[in-house]
Write an enzyme that holds these catalytic residues in place. Sequence first.
Site, PDB file in Angstrom:
ATOM      1  N   TYR A  30     -13.373   6.542 -13.957  1.00  0.00           N
ATOM      2  CA  TYR A  30     -13.338   5.309 -13.153  1.00  0.00           C
ATOM      3  C   TYR A  30     -13.913   4.125 -13.958  1.00  0.00           C
ATOM      4  O   TYR A  30     -13.311   3.044 -13.992  1.00  0.00           O
ATOM      5  CB  TYR A  30     -14.158   5.551 -11.889  1.00  0.00           C
ATOM      6  CG  TYR A  30     -14.192   4.418 -10.902  1.00  0.00           C
ATOM      7  CD1 TYR A  30     -13.117   4.158 -10.065  1.00  0.00           C
ATOM      8  CD2 TYR A  30     -15.338   3.625 -10.769  1.00  0.00           C
ATOM      9  CE1 TYR A  30     -13.173   3.136  -9.129  1.00  0.00           C
ATOM     10  CE2 TYR A  30     -15.402   2.608  -9.834  1.00  0.00           C
ATOM     11  CZ  TYR A  30     -14.317   2.367  -9.019  1.00  0.00           C
ATOM     12  OH  TYR A  30     -14.377   1.352  -8.092  1.00  0.00           O
ATOM     13  N   LYS A  56     -11.924   0.723 -15.028  1.00  0.00           N
ATOM     14  CA  LYS A  56     -12.361  -0.613 -14.602  1.00  0.00           C
ATOM     15  C   LYS A  56     -12.716  -1.486 -15.817  1.00  0.00           C
ATOM     16  O   LYS A  56     -12.490  -2.700 -15.799  1.00  0.00           O
ATOM     17  CB  LYS A  56     -13.539  -0.508 -13.629  1.00  0.00           C
ATOM     18  CG  LYS A  56     -13.168   0.171 -12.306  1.00  0.00           C
ATOM     19  CD  LYS A  56     -12.102  -0.594 -11.527  1.00  0.00           C
ATOM     20  CE  LYS A  56     -11.888  -0.046 -10.127  1.00  0.00           C
ATOM     21  NZ  LYS A  56     -10.935  -0.827  -9.327  1.00  0.00           N
ATOM     22  N   ASP A 105       0.859  -1.193   0.000  1.00  0.00           N
ATOM     23  CA  ASP A 105       0.000   0.000   0.000  1.00  0.00           C
ATOM     24  C   ASP A 105       0.890   1.235   0.000  1.00  0.00           C
ATOM     25  O   ASP A 105       2.014   1.225   0.496  1.00  0.00           O
ATOM     26  CB  ASP A 105      -0.908  -0.003   1.239  1.00  0.00           C
ATOM     27  CG  ASP A 105      -2.158   0.845   1.056  1.00  0.00           C
ATOM     28  OD1 ASP A 105      -3.269   0.265   0.973  1.00  0.00           O
ATOM     29  OD2 ASP A 105      -2.032   2.095   0.989  1.00  0.00           O
ATOM     30  N   ASP A 152       3.718   2.369  -4.245  1.00  0.00           N
ATOM     31  CA  ASP A 152       2.738   3.086  -5.065  1.00  0.00           C
ATOM     32  C   ASP A 152       2.666   2.323  -6.385  1.00  0.00           C
ATOM     33  O   ASP A 152       3.633   2.322  -7.162  1.00  0.00           O
ATOM     34  CB  ASP A 152       3.222   4.535  -5.276  1.00  0.00           C
ATOM     35  CG  ASP A 152       2.294   5.324  -6.190  1.00  0.00           C
ATOM     36  OD1 ASP A 152       1.428   4.716  -6.863  1.00  0.00           O
ATOM     37  OD2 ASP A 152       2.450   6.563  -6.239  1.00  0.00           O
ATOM     38  N   ILE A 153       1.538   1.685  -6.645  1.00  0.00           N
ATOM     39  CA  ILE A 153       1.463   0.794  -7.826  1.00  0.00           C
ATOM     40  C   ILE A 153       1.531   1.548  -9.150  1.00  0.00           C
ATOM     41  O   ILE A 153       1.725   0.938 -10.193  1.00  0.00           O
ATOM     42  CB  ILE A 153       0.194  -0.095  -7.805  1.00  0.00           C
ATOM     43  CG1 ILE A 153      -1.080   0.757  -7.806  1.00  0.00           C
ATOM     44  CG2 ILE A 153       0.232  -1.096  -6.667  1.00  0.00           C
ATOM     45  CD1 ILE A 153      -2.288   0.024  -8.365  1.00  0.00           C
ATOM     46  N   ASN A 209      -6.016  -4.805  -5.955  1.00  0.00           N
ATOM     47  CA  ASN A 209      -7.192  -4.175  -5.353  1.00  0.00           C
ATOM     48  C   ASN A 209      -7.071  -2.653  -5.255  1.00  0.00           C
ATOM     49  O   ASN A 209      -8.084  -1.963  -5.233  1.00  0.00           O
ATOM     50  CB  ASN A 209      -7.399  -4.783  -3.948  1.00  0.00           C
ATOM     51  CG  ASN A 209      -8.321  -3.943  -3.090  1.00  0.00           C
ATOM     52  OD1 ASN A 209      -9.539  -4.023  -3.207  1.00  0.00           O
ATOM     53  ND2 ASN A 209      -7.736  -3.108  -2.224  1.00  0.00           N
TER      54      ASN A 209
HETATM   55  N1  LIG Z   1     -16.114   0.495  -1.915  1.00  0.00           N
HETATM   56  C1  LIG Z   1     -16.903   0.138  -2.900  1.00  0.00           C
HETATM   57  O1  LIG Z   1     -18.137   0.233  -2.811  1.00  0.00           O
HETATM   58  C2  LIG Z   1     -16.297  -0.421  -4.175  1.00  0.00           C
HETATM   59  C3  LIG Z   1     -17.153  -0.845  -5.188  1.00  0.00           C
HETATM   60  C4  LIG Z   1     -16.618  -1.377  -6.351  1.00  0.00           C
HETATM   61  C5  LIG Z   1     -15.246  -1.485  -6.499  1.00  0.00           C
HETATM   62  N2  LIG Z   1     -14.422  -1.068  -5.503  1.00  0.00           N
HETATM   63  C6  LIG Z   1     -12.981  -1.221  -5.714  1.00  0.00           C
HETATM   64  O2  LIG Z   1     -12.426  -1.961  -4.644  1.00  0.00           O
HETATM   65  C7  LIG Z   1     -11.092  -1.514  -4.397  1.00  0.00           C
HETATM   66  C8  LIG Z   1     -10.937  -1.125  -2.934  1.00  0.00           C
HETATM   67  O3  LIG Z   1     -11.883  -0.126  -2.631  1.00  0.00           O
HETATM   68  P1  LIG Z   1     -12.089   0.443  -1.125  1.00  0.00           P
HETATM   69  O4  LIG Z   1     -13.470   0.979  -1.068  1.00  0.00           O
HETATM   70  O5  LIG Z   1     -11.642  -0.561  -0.139  1.00  0.00           O
HETATM   71  O6  LIG Z   1     -11.082   1.686  -1.184  1.00  0.00           O
HETATM   72  P2  LIG Z   1     -10.315   2.469  -0.005  1.00  0.00           P
HETATM   73  O7  LIG Z   1     -10.127   3.854  -0.499  1.00  0.00           O
HETATM   74  O8  LIG Z   1     -10.964   2.258   1.327  1.00  0.00           O
HETATM   75  O9  LIG Z   1      -8.881   1.714   0.026  1.00  0.00           O
HETATM   76  C9  LIG Z   1      -8.002   1.784  -1.060  1.00  0.00           C
HETATM   77  C10 LIG Z   1      -6.603   1.446  -0.589  1.00  0.00           C
HETATM   78  O10 LIG Z   1      -5.743   1.562  -1.723  1.00  0.00           O
HETATM   79  C11 LIG Z   1      -4.590   2.317  -1.352  1.00  0.00           C
HETATM   80  N3  LIG Z   1      -4.040   2.970  -2.543  1.00  0.00           N
HETATM   81  C12 LIG Z   1      -4.550   4.034  -3.197  1.00  0.00           C
HETATM   82  N4  LIG Z   1      -3.735   4.385  -4.213  1.00  0.00           N
HETATM   83  C13 LIG Z   1      -2.691   3.502  -4.201  1.00  0.00           C
HETATM   84  C14 LIG Z   1      -1.531   3.347  -4.989  1.00  0.00           C
HETATM   85  N5  LIG Z   1      -1.252   4.186  -5.994  1.00  0.00           N
HETATM   86  N6  LIG Z   1      -0.679   2.337  -4.690  1.00  0.00           N
HETATM   87  C15 LIG Z   1      -0.928   1.507  -3.652  1.00  0.00           C
HETATM   88  N7  LIG Z   1      -2.011   1.619  -2.857  1.00  0.00           N
HETATM   89  C16 LIG Z   1      -2.886   2.604  -3.135  1.00  0.00           C
HETATM   90  C17 LIG Z   1      -5.070   3.287  -0.295  1.00  0.00           C
HETATM   91  O11 LIG Z   1      -3.996   3.772   0.516  1.00  0.00           O
HETATM   92  C18 LIG Z   1      -6.063   2.421   0.483  1.00  0.00           C
HETATM   93  O12 LIG Z   1      -5.421   1.696   1.508  1.00  0.00           O
HETATM   94  C19 LIG Z   1     -10.827  -0.375  -5.378  1.00  0.00           C
HETATM   95  O13 LIG Z   1     -10.166  -0.864  -6.531  1.00  0.00           O
HETATM   96  C20 LIG Z   1     -12.225   0.094  -5.725  1.00  0.00           C
HETATM   97  O14 LIG Z   1     -12.267   0.706  -6.992  1.00  0.00           O
HETATM   98  C21 LIG Z   1     -14.915  -0.529  -4.350  1.00  0.00           C
END
Ligand SMILES: NC(=O)c1ccc[n+]([C@@H]2O[C@H](COP(=O)([O-])OP(=O)(O)OC[C@H]3O[C@@H](n4cnc5c(N)ncnc54)[C@H](O)[C@@H]3O)[C@@H](O)[C@H]2O)c1
Length: 247
Positions: A151, A155, A36, A60-61, A87
């Site tokens: 977004y 995706k 992360d 940072d990915i 993720n």
């Molecule tokens: N929450 C939802 O309802 C939902 C719905 C559909 C898809 N998603 C997808 O699920 C995944 C997780 O979502 P979430 O709600 O847990 O998000 P979140 O924002 O709670 O967590 C995201 C994590 O990714 C990390 N991150 C961000 N940019 C980064 C980078 N460049 N390199 C490494 N780490 C990085 C952040 O520090 C954080 O810990 C995402 O890909 C999101 O698009 C979420």
Amino acid sequence: MANNSKIAIVTGSAQGIGYAIASKLASNGCYVIIADVTAEQGEASANQIGNDRATFVQCDISQENEVQSLFRQVIASHGRVDIVVNNAGIIRDHVIWKMTTEEFDAVVRVNLRGTWLMCREAAVQMRAQKSGAIINIASRAWLGNPGQTNYSASKAGIIGLTRSLALELGPSNIRVNAVAPGLIDTPLAQALPAEVQAKLIAAQPTRSMGKPEDVAEAVAFLASDHCQFMTGQVLYVDGGKSIGAGV
Ligand SMILES: NC(=O)c1ccc[n+]([C@@H]2O[C@H](COP(=O)([O-])OP(=O)(O)OC[C@H]3O[C@@H](n4cnc5c(N)ncnc54)[C@H](O)[C@@H]3O)[C@@H](O)[C@H]2O)c1
């Protein structure tokens, strides 16, 4: 860590859905690398899971050198990578006429380019091993969501990447699948005004929000040996929203 533990990298797993995935894989016996960009929360999450089952690596990915360094560190420590869960993702929502080019670029850079960089390093290592499973976290929003042209496109790109990569890696005994979550109860959803939350829930065939653990269960299945004949697929965890029928 047991000698026969599978080694799993989960990006963006300091919190939210990624953390639920990391916890689930660890409880299934994997050794998990929490990758992360956020150090403090990442360290805390690895400690929470337990230092015998998880470790944190800052990455940072969207940075090629950081992704390469992540894989170098994991392979130096463990000699292999069995599971990669891509993720990490971000949002920068606006209708297109109010969206800046920077907001488009930021989302595509992390969500799509970052996932692609991770997949390339995973492919090199897993081809050498002749085994592995990659799970990419997409979103139901790839089907379309107003305010999310950046977004949705990122995706949708992840789904195209998943399908092409499944074809490239199938002969090397590597499976590549995607999970498309819908409305999930994370801090993001909780921050929405109550009336917006109620409207979104009412539009769900199940009339409910999912939990991060629901996504983690699907990922654990796709990562497991119970799913040897599935590759290039998109598994929806969305309370039926992707069906698209009126509710
Ligand atoms: N929450 C939802 O309802 C939902 C719905 C559909 C898809 N998603 C997808 O699920 C995944 C997780 O979502 P979430 O709600 O847990 O998000 P979140 O924002 O709670 O967590 C995201 C994590 O990714 C990390 N991150 C961000 N940019 C980064 C980078 N460049 N390199 C490494 N780490 C990085 C952040 O520090 C954080 O810990 C995402 O890909 C999101 O698009 C979420």
